[in-house]
Motif scaffolding. Structure first.
Motif, PDB file in Angstrom:
ATOM      1  N   UNK A  95       0.862  -1.171   0.000  1.00  0.00           N
ATOM      2  CA  UNK A  95       0.000   0.000   0.000  1.00  0.00           C
ATOM      3  C   UNK A  95       0.900   1.223   0.000  1.00  0.00           C
ATOM      4  N   UNK A  96       0.567   2.202  -0.839  1.00  0.00           N
ATOM      5  CA  UNK A  96       1.307   3.458  -0.883  1.00  0.00           C
ATOM      6  C   UNK A  96       0.396   4.564  -0.379  1.00  0.00           C
ATOM      7  N   UNK A  97       0.907   5.370   0.533  1.00  0.00           N
ATOM      8  CA  UNK A  97       0.065   6.371   1.173  1.00  0.00           C
ATOM      9  C   UNK A  97       0.857   7.665   1.367  1.00  0.00           C
ATOM     10  N   UNK A  98       0.189   8.802   1.096  1.00  0.00           N
ATOM     11  CA  UNK A  98       0.848  10.097   1.209  1.00  0.00           C
ATOM     12  C   UNK A  98       1.000  10.542   2.660  1.00  0.00           C
ATOM     13  N   UNK A  99       2.094  11.285   2.933  1.00  0.00           N
ATOM     14  CA  UNK A  99       2.223  12.073   4.155  1.00  0.00           C
ATOM     15  C   UNK A  99       2.190  13.543   3.738  1.00  0.00           C
ATOM     16  N   UNK A 100       2.376  14.451   4.676  1.00  0.00           N
ATOM     17  CA  UNK A 100       2.433  15.876   4.336  1.00  0.00           C
ATOM     18  C   UNK A 100       3.853  16.396   4.203  1.00  0.00           C
ATOM     19  N   UNK A 101       4.840  15.499   4.286  1.00  0.00           N
ATOM     20  CA  UNK A 101       6.235  15.906   4.307  1.00  0.00           C
ATOM     21  C   UNK A 101       6.792  16.093   2.895  1.00  0.00           C
ATOM     22  N   UNK A 151      17.019  17.524   1.753  1.00  0.00           N
ATOM     23  CA  UNK A 151      16.594  17.783   3.124  1.00  0.00           C
ATOM     24  C   UNK A 151      15.133  17.371   3.312  1.00  0.00           C
ATOM     25  N   UNK A 152      14.870  16.594   4.353  1.00  0.00           N
ATOM     26  CA  UNK A 152      13.500  16.231   4.716  1.00  0.00           C
ATOM     27  C   UNK A 152      12.862  17.396   5.454  1.00  0.00           C
ATOM     28  N   UNK A 153      11.628  17.757   5.040  1.00  0.00           N
ATOM     29  CA  UNK A 153      10.928  18.906   5.605  1.00  0.00           C
ATOM     30  C   UNK A 153       9.571  18.503   6.160  1.00  0.00           C
ATOM     31  N   UNK A 182       5.236  22.277   7.433  1.00  0.00           N
ATOM     32  CA  UNK A 182       5.376  23.730   7.609  1.00  0.00           C
ATOM     33  C   UNK A 182       6.693  24.258   7.051  1.00  0.00           C
ATOM     34  N   UNK A 183       7.478  23.376   6.404  1.00  0.00           N
ATOM     35  CA  UNK A 183       8.747  23.783   5.808  1.00  0.00           C
ATOM     36  C   UNK A 183       9.939  23.660   6.732  1.00  0.00           C
ATOM     37  N   UNK A 184       9.736  23.261   7.971  1.00  0.00           N
ATOM     38  CA  UNK A 184      10.830  23.153   8.936  1.00  0.00           C
ATOM     39  C   UNK A 184      11.644  21.884   8.672  1.00  0.00           C
TER      40      UNK A 184
END
Length: 210
Positions: A137-143, A149-151, A154-156
């Motif tokens: 299963x493939x599922x989105x995150x908000x990152x 660079x992993x964000x 909120x861009x942090x």
């Protein structure tokens, strides 16, 4: 004559009962089958009962739709998944917004390990094969992943344990800006974890942070 007395007695009891249920001058408002029903003296009602009932109905609906399936550090998480890959990242944002949330962040290794059993639970026994023999299963995150660079959403910038990533990921390709998770029904299967893809790719769903 006795029959008439009985009828009068029943009428009197019913009248007293009705008065107890709806006192004189009172207005009782209810929502029945989606419609407003008012009983009693409602001509002078200022509408506050109606506003209160509508707000209560709305709040109950929102509460039911935004229940927490997983909680981590006082944040609420809920996945929305389908048995076909038809959710782009744009779709994922709209789905989470409808739940009063946003595509979720994964904050650390402990959080990732907490989410995995929950994300596996909707995968059917036969799986949704992407490659023969895999139950993925493939599922989105908000990152996001930009400029190596992993964000967070909120861009942090954030650093996360390397074992969270899918083998040979993250990819350095500039177009692969959004981060998802590949989950296999078998927890021992090696090829699963976080990976980065173009937001136009279609996944099975999204994990929302509410």
């Amino acid at each position: 004559m006795d029959f008439v007395k009985i009828i009068l007695f029943i009428s009197l009891i019913y009248g007293l009962y009705a008065k107890q249920k709806v006192p004189a001058g009172a207005c009782v408002s209810k929502i029945v089958n989606g419609k407003l029903v008012q009983i009693g003296d409602c001509e002078k009602n200022d509408g506050s009962d109606i506003v209160r009932l509508i707000k209560k109905s709305r709040d109950e609906k929102i509460k039911a739709e935004t229940k927490c399936d997983v909680t981590y550090k006082k944040k609420c998480y809920r996945a929305v998944v389908y048995d076909v890959r038809n959710v782009t990242f744009t779709d994922a944002k709209a789905i989470c917004k409808s739940k009063n949330g946003k595509p979720a962040n994964i904050y650390d290794l402990k959080h990732y390990q907490l989410l995995l059993p929950y994300l596996r639970s909707p995968i059917p026994g036969g799986g949704w094969p992407y490659i023969a023999g895999q139950i993925l299963m493939r599922i989105w995150t908000g990152m996001e992943y930009k400029n190596n660079q992993l964000l967070l959403s909120n861009g942090k910038p954030i650093t996360i344990a390397t074992e969270v990533w899918f083998p040979d990921y993250p990819s350095p390709e500039a177009s692969r800006t959004n981060v998802g998770v590949v989950v296999d029904k078998d927890p021992e299967y090696a090829d699963q974890g976080m990976f980065n893809r173009s937001p136009s790719h279609s996944f099975h769903g999204v994990i929302c942070e509410i």
